[in-house]
Design a protein around this motif. Structure first.
Motif, PDB file in Angstrom:
ATOM      1  N   LEU A 139       0.826  -1.206   0.000  1.00 13.17           N
ATOM      2  CA  LEU A 139       0.000   0.000   0.000  1.00 13.17           C
ATOM      3  C   LEU A 139       0.861   1.258   0.000  1.00 13.17           C
ATOM      4  O   LEU A 139       0.525   2.257  -0.641  1.00 13.17           O
ATOM      5  CB  LEU A 139      -0.923  -0.013   1.224  1.00 13.17           C
ATOM      6  N   ALA A 140       2.009   1.201   0.708  1.00 11.44           N
ATOM      7  CA  ALA A 140       2.894   2.361   0.807  1.00 11.44           C
ATOM      8  C   ALA A 140       3.762   2.560  -0.433  1.00 11.44           C
ATOM      9  O   ALA A 140       4.464   3.567  -0.534  1.00 11.44           O
ATOM     10  CB  ALA A 140       3.780   2.223   2.043  1.00 11.44           C
ATOM     11  N   GLY A 141       3.755   1.598  -1.356  1.00  7.62           N
ATOM     12  CA  GLY A 141       4.503   1.763  -2.589  1.00  7.62           C
ATOM     13  C   GLY A 141       5.885   1.136  -2.602  1.00  7.62           C
ATOM     14  O   GLY A 141       6.723   1.495  -3.436  1.00  7.62           O
ATOM     15  N   ALA A 142       6.151   0.193  -1.699  1.00  6.80           N
ATOM     16  CA  ALA A 142       7.453  -0.480  -1.715  1.00  6.80           C
ATOM     17  C   ALA A 142       7.676  -1.159  -3.058  1.00  6.80           C
ATOM     18  O   ALA A 142       6.767  -1.757  -3.631  1.00  6.80           O
ATOM     19  CB  ALA A 142       7.528  -1.506  -0.582  1.00  6.80           C
ATOM     20  N   ALA A 143       8.912  -1.087  -3.550  1.00  7.38           N
ATOM     21  CA  ALA A 143       9.231  -1.663  -4.858  1.00  7.38           C
ATOM     22  C   ALA A 143       9.522  -3.152  -4.769  1.00  7.38           C
ATOM     23  O   ALA A 143       9.162  -3.921  -5.656  1.00  7.38           O
ATOM     24  CB  ALA A 143      10.419  -0.924  -5.472  1.00  7.38           C
ATOM     25  N   THR A 144      10.199  -3.560  -3.712  1.00  8.64           N
ATOM     26  CA  THR A 144      10.569  -4.956  -3.500  1.00  8.64           C
ATOM     27  C   THR A 144      10.041  -5.394  -2.146  1.00  8.64           C
ATOM     28  O   THR A 144      10.322  -4.747  -1.132  1.00  8.64           O
ATOM     29  CB  THR A 144      12.094  -5.135  -3.537  1.00  8.64           C
ATOM     30  N   ILE A 145       9.267  -6.474  -2.131  1.00 14.30           N
ATOM     31  CA  ILE A 145       8.714  -6.981  -0.878  1.00 14.30           C
ATOM     32  C   ILE A 145       9.013  -8.473  -0.814  1.00 14.30           C
ATOM     33  O   ILE A 145       8.492  -9.256  -1.608  1.00 14.30           O
ATOM     34  CB  ILE A 145       7.194  -6.740  -0.789  1.00 14.30           C
ATOM     35  N   ILE A 146       9.861  -8.844   0.141  1.00 11.19           N
ATOM     36  CA  ILE A 146      10.353 -10.220   0.246  1.00 11.19           C
ATOM     37  C   ILE A 146       9.692 -10.891   1.439  1.00 11.19           C
ATOM     38  O   ILE A 146       9.816 -10.428   2.576  1.00 11.19           O
ATOM     39  CB  ILE A 146      11.885 -10.238   0.408  1.00 11.19           C
ATOM     40  N   ALA A 147       9.000 -11.982   1.185  1.00  9.53           N
ATOM     41  CA  ALA A 147       8.335 -12.743   2.242  1.00  9.53           C
ATOM     42  C   ALA A 147       9.200 -13.937   2.627  1.00  9.53           C
ATOM     43  O   ALA A 147       9.667 -14.673   1.754  1.00  9.53           O
ATOM     44  CB  ALA A 147       6.970 -13.225   1.768  1.00  9.53           C
ATOM     45  N   VAL A 148       9.397 -14.141   3.929  1.00  8.76           N
ATOM     46  CA  VAL A 148      10.233 -15.230   4.433  1.00  8.76           C
ATOM     47  C   VAL A 148       9.418 -16.081   5.393  1.00  8.76           C
ATOM     48  O   VAL A 148       8.817 -15.561   6.343  1.00  8.76           O
ATOM     49  CB  VAL A 148      11.489 -14.693   5.155  1.00  8.76           C
ATOM     50  N   ASP A 149       9.401 -17.385   5.160  1.00 11.52           N
ATOM     51  CA  ASP A 149       8.716 -18.302   6.059  1.00 11.52           C
ATOM     52  C   ASP A 149       9.270 -19.701   5.813  1.00 11.52           C
ATOM     53  O   ASP A 149      10.061 -19.916   4.885  1.00 11.52           O
ATOM     54  CB  ASP A 149       7.201 -18.270   5.828  1.00 11.52           C
ATOM     55  N   VAL A 150       8.856 -20.640   6.672  1.00  8.13           N
ATOM     56  CA  VAL A 150       9.280 -22.035   6.502  1.00  8.13           C
ATOM     57  C   VAL A 150       8.199 -22.871   5.828  1.00  8.13           C
ATOM     58  O   VAL A 150       8.397 -24.056   5.589  1.00  8.13           O
ATOM     59  CB  VAL A 150       9.639 -22.665   7.869  1.00  8.13           C
TER      60      VAL A 150
END
Length: 361
Positions: free
Chosen positions: A201-212
């Motif tokens: 929503l804030a306009g981040a260009a790269t959003i990396i999700a980390v989980d197992v």
């Protein structure tokens, strides 16, 4: 006349919850009685049942809720009977040093209803986070009621009362994510996915999700993650650096609340970057970091209380974005259940099978 209703009670540490008769008093000065229409099943409720918050049993569980004001006590002007409201657990006082400095989201003197709800035999109940909303009607401080557009379904609106607001706020309010930023989120449950949504929503260009869990990583993509990393299959710090030009992310949100994942967040951020802790640790956990690294990497290490939100400001705005089709809050609702299904919902939540089970009344 007091109200006689049904609610979900945790009587002892680790014991299965039960649906019991609850007596709700008429609202006193500064209080409101709310007809609860929906309440999300949050990990915090399970922490209460397990004795992880305190030992003030019996608890009236539930806190992530929306409903309609039934009655108000003397002096209440914020809301009136018939108003559709989201309940919040940080009713600001307006008078403490944080409020007087113009930072009410840090209020150091938040308050709850003065009166107690009870069982039929008069035993006082401790309402979860000062709300207690797995119940047909609940008593709260009027400041815990935030009026929003009634066009929003209660099962969606109520999610802003805790987990979704915590995640969105961790990214936007605490982390200060803005357009063009790189963001990593470690832990992709409901709060982590909300942080991903907030970053998007804030306009981040790269959003990396980390989980197992690959299932959770798939959910994360639905909320705006541009990349996913399964940390069982490799070093997440190296993966985040590789996806950010070798530098690390501008903002890393830690939504697990464990020392090892916090260390990953610390080293996965860029120089002068920001780490936001929104995952809730247990009292026995400790953190060890080389002080030279804390000094040498600069930036900011922050914790996020309730997403540093101001309910009167943030809840109506986010509901408006939902109604405009710009904020898909409804994707968090995995299932709707009844009061008698809360214990089973705890099990599904513990095994990562749902983002949110929502009790509807």
């Amino acid at each position: 006349m007091p109200y006689t209703v049904q609610g979900v009670v945790a009587r002892g540490k680790g014991e299965p919850v039960s649906v019991e008769t609850v007596i709700v008093p008429d609202p006193g000065p500064g209080e409101a009685v709310v007809n609860v229409q929906a309440c999300g099943v949050c990990h915090t409720d399970l922490h209460y049942r397990e004795g992880g918050i305190n030992d003030e049993f019996p608890f009236l569980l539930g806190h992530e809720a929306a409903g309609v004001v039934e009655a108000v006590g003397e002096g209440v002007t914020e809301v009136a009977p018939g108003d559709f409201v989201i309940l919040n657990w940080r009713a600001v006082c307006g008078q403490c040093r944080a409020c007087l400095r113009g930072r009410p989201w840090y209020c150091f003197n938040t308050h709850n209803a003065a009166q107690k709800m009870t069982l039929e035999d008069g035993t006082e109940l401790s309402p979860a986070l000062g709300i207690g909303a797995f119940v047909e009607k609940t008593l709260v401080a009027a400041g815990q009621c935030t009026k929003v557009d009634p066009a929003a379904p209660a099962q969606v609106a109520g999610l802003l009362g805790c987990g979704v607001m915590a995640g969105i706020g961790a990214a936007i309010n605490t982390g200060g994510v803005t357009r063009g930023d790189s963001v990593a989120v470690i832990g992709c449950g409901g709060v982590g996915d909300a942080a991903i949504l907030g970053a998007s929503l804030a306009g981040a260009a790269t959003i990396i999700a980390v989980d197992v869990d690959d299932r959770k990583l798939a959910w994360a993509r639905d909320f705006g993650a541009t990349h996913t990393v399964n940390s069982r299959q490799g070093d997440p710090v190296e993966a985040i650096r590789e996806l950010t030009g070798g530098f690390g992310a501008d903002v890393v949100v830690e939504a697990v609340g464990r020392p090892e994942t916090y260390q990953q967040a610390f080293y996965a951020r860029d120089l002068a970057g920001t780490v936001v802790l929104v995952g809730v640790p247990t009292p026995d956990m400790t953190l060890e970091l080389p002080l030279l690294d804390v000094f040498g990497r600069g930036g900011a290490l922050k914790s996020s209380w309730y997403g540093d939100c101001l309910p009167s400001r943030d809840f109506p705005m986010l509901i408006d974005l939902f109604l405009q089709g710009r904020l898909p809050l409804d994707r968090f609702v995995t299932e709707t259940i009844g009061l008698g299904d809360v214990e089973a919902a705890f099990a599904r939540m513990h095994h990562g099978e749902v983002l949110r089970s929502v009790v509807t009344l």
